[in-house]
Motif scaffolding. Sequence first.
Motif, PDB file in Angstrom:
ATOM      1  N   UNK A 188       0.819  -1.198   0.000  1.00 12.95           N
ATOM      2  CA  UNK A 188       0.000   0.000   0.000  1.00 12.95           C
ATOM      3  C   UNK A 188       0.860   1.258   0.000  1.00 12.95           C
ATOM      4  N   UNK A 193      -4.288   2.482  -6.654  1.00 11.87           N
ATOM      5  CA  UNK A 193      -5.133   1.611  -7.477  1.00 11.87           C
ATOM      6  C   UNK A 193      -4.792   1.765  -8.961  1.00 11.87           C
ATOM      7  N   UNK A 213      -7.033  -6.978  -3.873  1.00 11.62           N
ATOM      8  CA  UNK A 213      -7.763  -6.174  -2.905  1.00 11.62           C
ATOM      9  C   UNK A 213      -7.471  -4.684  -3.068  1.00 11.62           C
ATOM     10  N   UNK A 214      -6.227  -4.385  -3.474  1.00 15.94           N
ATOM     11  CA  UNK A 214      -5.858  -2.978  -3.624  1.00 15.94           C
ATOM     12  C   UNK A 214      -6.120  -2.481  -5.045  1.00 15.94           C
ATOM     13  N   UNK A 215      -6.837  -3.288  -5.822  1.00 20.66           N
ATOM     14  CA  UNK A 215      -7.197  -2.895  -7.188  1.00 20.66           C
ATOM     15  C   UNK A 215      -5.951  -2.605  -8.023  1.00 20.66           C
TER      16      UNK A 215
ATOM     17  N   UNK B 188     -14.014  -1.537   4.108  1.00 22.73           N
ATOM     18  CA  UNK B 188     -13.550  -2.139   2.878  1.00 22.73           C
ATOM     19  C   UNK B 188     -14.566  -3.154   2.336  1.00 22.73           C
ATOM     20  N   UNK B 192     -16.082   0.524  -2.610  1.00 19.79           N
ATOM     21  CA  UNK B 192     -15.035   0.452  -3.637  1.00 19.79           C
ATOM     22  C   UNK B 192     -14.479   1.865  -3.823  1.00 19.79           C
ATOM     23  N   UNK B 193     -13.229   1.985  -4.305  1.00 19.69           N
ATOM     24  CA  UNK B 193     -12.666   3.327  -4.476  1.00 19.69           C
ATOM     25  C   UNK B 193     -13.629   4.256  -5.222  1.00 19.69           C
ATOM     26  N   UNK B 215      -9.429   5.678  -0.782  1.00 18.85           N
ATOM     27  CA  UNK B 215      -9.805   6.491  -1.935  1.00 18.85           C
ATOM     28  C   UNK B 215     -11.314   6.648  -2.034  1.00 18.85           C
ATOM     29  N   UNK B 338     -11.439 -10.861   4.569  1.00 14.86           N
ATOM     30  CA  UNK B 338     -10.519  -9.736   4.450  1.00 14.86           C
ATOM     31  C   UNK B 338      -9.479  -9.779   5.570  1.00 14.86           C
ATOM     32  N   UNK B 341      -6.768 -12.230   4.992  1.00 12.61           N
ATOM     33  CA  UNK B 341      -5.795 -11.795   3.991  1.00 12.61           C
ATOM     34  C   UNK B 341      -4.887 -10.700   4.511  1.00 12.61           C
TER      35      UNK B 341
END
Lengths: 495, 495
Positions: A188, A193, A213-215, B188, B192-193, B215, B338, B341
């Motif tokens: 991160x 993203x 998960x972090x796009x 999360x 979504x961003x 974001x 989540x 992970x």
Amino acid sequence: MKLYERCANDIAELIRNNTLRPGDRLPSVREASAARGVSRSTVFQAYYLLETRGLIEARSRSGYYVKVHRLPVKFSAPEDSTPACVSRDVDIGHLVFDLLGLAGRRDFVPLGSAFLSPSLCPLTRLARHLWTEMRDFDPWRLIEDLAPGNEALRRNLVLRYMTDGIAVNPAEIVLTNGAMEALNLCLRAVTRPGDIVAVESPTFYGALQAIERLHLRAVEVATAPDRGIDINALAAALEQHRVAACWLMPNFQNPLGSLMPEDRKKALVELLASKEIPLIEDDVYGELYFTEKKPPPAKAFDTQGLVMHCGSFSKSLAPGYRVGWVAGGRFAKKIEQLRLMYTISPAIPSEAAIAAYLDQGSYDRHLRRMRQALTGYQAIAIDAVQEHFPHGTLMALPKGGYFLWIEMPSAVDALQLQTLACKRGISLAPGPLFSSDRRFRQCLRLNYGHGGDPRFVPALRAVGELAKLVMDESRGVAGGSGAPPQQDRTIRPAA
Amino acid sequence: MKLYERCANDIAELIRNNTLRPGDRLPSVREASAARGVSRSTVFQAYYLLETRGLIEARSRSGYYVKVHRLPVKFSAPEDSTPACVSRDVDIGHLVFDLLGLAGRRDFVPLGSAFLSPSLCPLTRLARHLWTEMRDFDPWRLIEDLAPGNEALRRNLVLRYMTDGIAVNPAEIVLTNGAMEALNLCLRAVTRPGDIVAVESPTFYGALQAIERLHLRAVEVATAPDRGIDINALAAALEQHRVAACWLMPNFQNPLGSLMPEDRKKALVELLASKEIPLIEDDVYGELYFTEKKPPPAKAFDTQGLVMHCGSFSKSLAPGYRVGWVAGGRFAKKIEQLRLMYTISPAIPSEAAIAAYLDQGSYDRHLRRMRQALTGYQAIAIDAVQEHFPHGTLMALPKGGYFLWIEMPSAVDALQLQTLACKRGISLAPGPLFSSDRRFRQCLRLNYGHGGDPRFVPALRAVGELAKLVMDESRGVAGGSGAPPQQDRTIRPAA
């Protein structure tokens, strides 16, 4: 070291340098006792230890013999870089959660687990440290230790780096909730993203999940079971894509078990430095080496502060305590801030107990014992795979860690094998877990960290037999359709 | 309950219902002993307890008197919804990290800290549980407990919900590394961003940071120090924006200390249910109530599984152990995945020790003691603010938690005040921390959870005097420039 251990090590050395060869008979206990001037029980213990380590075997009424290992066929690096060099969205969720769900079930033989057997760890001693540290813990430290974290533990880590010849500034160390958090925070810290991240192929599913998960998008780079990531392939990928970061495991890669030679590590760090690309180095198995010397991490070659070196006590000392760290180079401050926003801190009792354990100075002795056990477990696993798996099964011979990556004949579908094994109470980690496009269908990652479990060898035998079954059935079908699933193979053994 | 506690509570009730008024003299110890038929030492202990709780005071040679609280002026809800109802990118990073940096320094008086004094917690007993639980812990549980987490702890949580009249399925409970991780995972799980999240105004900076990091964009909704978020303003915001989730604190909101009445909570849950919008409920201060009855969380009114109720033991039992949880409703599975992970699990020793403590059944007794202490600290803080802060300072009277939100005359710049206080070894949490556009410039969040610290009252006095200084200087300047910074005011006291 005890006398019988020294004695066992002497014999192990004779086997290693080929003075004693596979099939040679060892002196009887009586003979050895007289020759070495030690008691018979010492010889017995030494032989027992060597047997546990898979180096010798007792044949009934006949004595002890150096074990015959049919030497495993090693993979070579792929001749042509087979992962399609495109960046991809990632989705491997369900496979992973199914596997994690089984990991905790004690009625399953955990061949697919990512965890080591906790019985190898000094749990009672750690518990005692929990008590002695926390019973009159200065309450204020419960706040003070939140950031930058337990000072004694950070000091111990810096000293360990120093012993390994790596200069790390204490301010660079960020303590985390295991290495998983460290790796996630690093990723991160250096991406946004949409960014592209280069990983090995095959790669740890945790990396693929974090990327998803972090796009972010993943570029998978060819990696050889014996030498790690292919530097030329990586260089080509960096030319082709705007890569924001690399997430790699130079030491005992998960799942391959590969170890990058030092010159490759150096070349890797220099390549990335020339392009100012940060390296997230996952080194959670680094202490579990079977080589003469501890292999250095890529961090050892970092002069720019671009390498974030992630470690953990979960695999080597204190499973479940959830203490890891990262030596974060120039990104350390950012990483620490992210951790403060996310979990604030690892558990303070866990940190304090581990720090006390390290202060006592017995960590290295513990690690030696652990490596010894794993060496033996590996030998057992290799033997069982060779004996029971289908003809044509290939495997690498990892120099550390506790994973064995095996490639079965292409007619074996590892996902199908997993389903069958599951019904027999055995968990498996099939190859498709380790890529974003479900390649490696005929591969398995086998965990030999539970090699002391009496169910271990029978489980390997059962899986081998199931694999033969699947292969026979599949060949029947494939013969009919004329389409053997060869196109899935991505790592080829050298000719 | 002990006799003296009952006795003290009787008197407290007389004070609360105004039978005994501020300034009234209490019966002497002798008189009370005779009148109530209890020993003198019992009366002494009762008076001492009432004094600790800030309800009465001893005047030398004269006896005990009901304490004169200049009644604090309460805020009302803003008449007009002042936060500009637009979604914003968020950036408050530096302010927060400066504050967190000071939180761990014991040479600072932590008026700005978010942490309670750990000395209120049963740390030695928890340490003993660490030892007794972990010394012969079944090693396999170090893997088994990773997911879904310590069974005894989850059972205890379900029972506590049940006692509060809330039906929660054990499978809904996800254990986390403190509430911070729970809240982050919830956010999360449902965004979504680019998504928009509704928060209170002012709001916890941790929420703003999480929104920034993922974001997302924030819509801040008018919130009153006495009744919490304005439901009409929220409804309007939901009309105007596509809101993906709300992140709110119905109980003892940070920083306001506001408590939503039950009917408001119900209306909130119904409004969100009608639009299928998930609610992330931060309830970390819920156990620290000073009211007769424990206030229910919004979760109590949830029939759709849309409310994710986040709690923690960090504020009420075991600071630094890093154990929190979420009752995740229909999102529980996603949240757990989540977590697997990201950090895999909270520390297993921490979970085990807290579970053992809860099993013993003394948690509620401990909480009563803690609430008693905090009631007293609050009284001390209110007194000191009224005595030392500039004329015109307003504050709410929170019914729980350990934060006091004060609004100083508009000429006082809290950021400037913070800088000055920092030089005197006092940390402050200035209002601009609690909004994405740095409003609330004349506000402070004061932590009275360290009210037992002898430096506490002197520090409040010092801050009050600094505030007067800043005000005087600023008025001199403002008089010159003709531009008093009135436009920053966003919560107005009722006329």
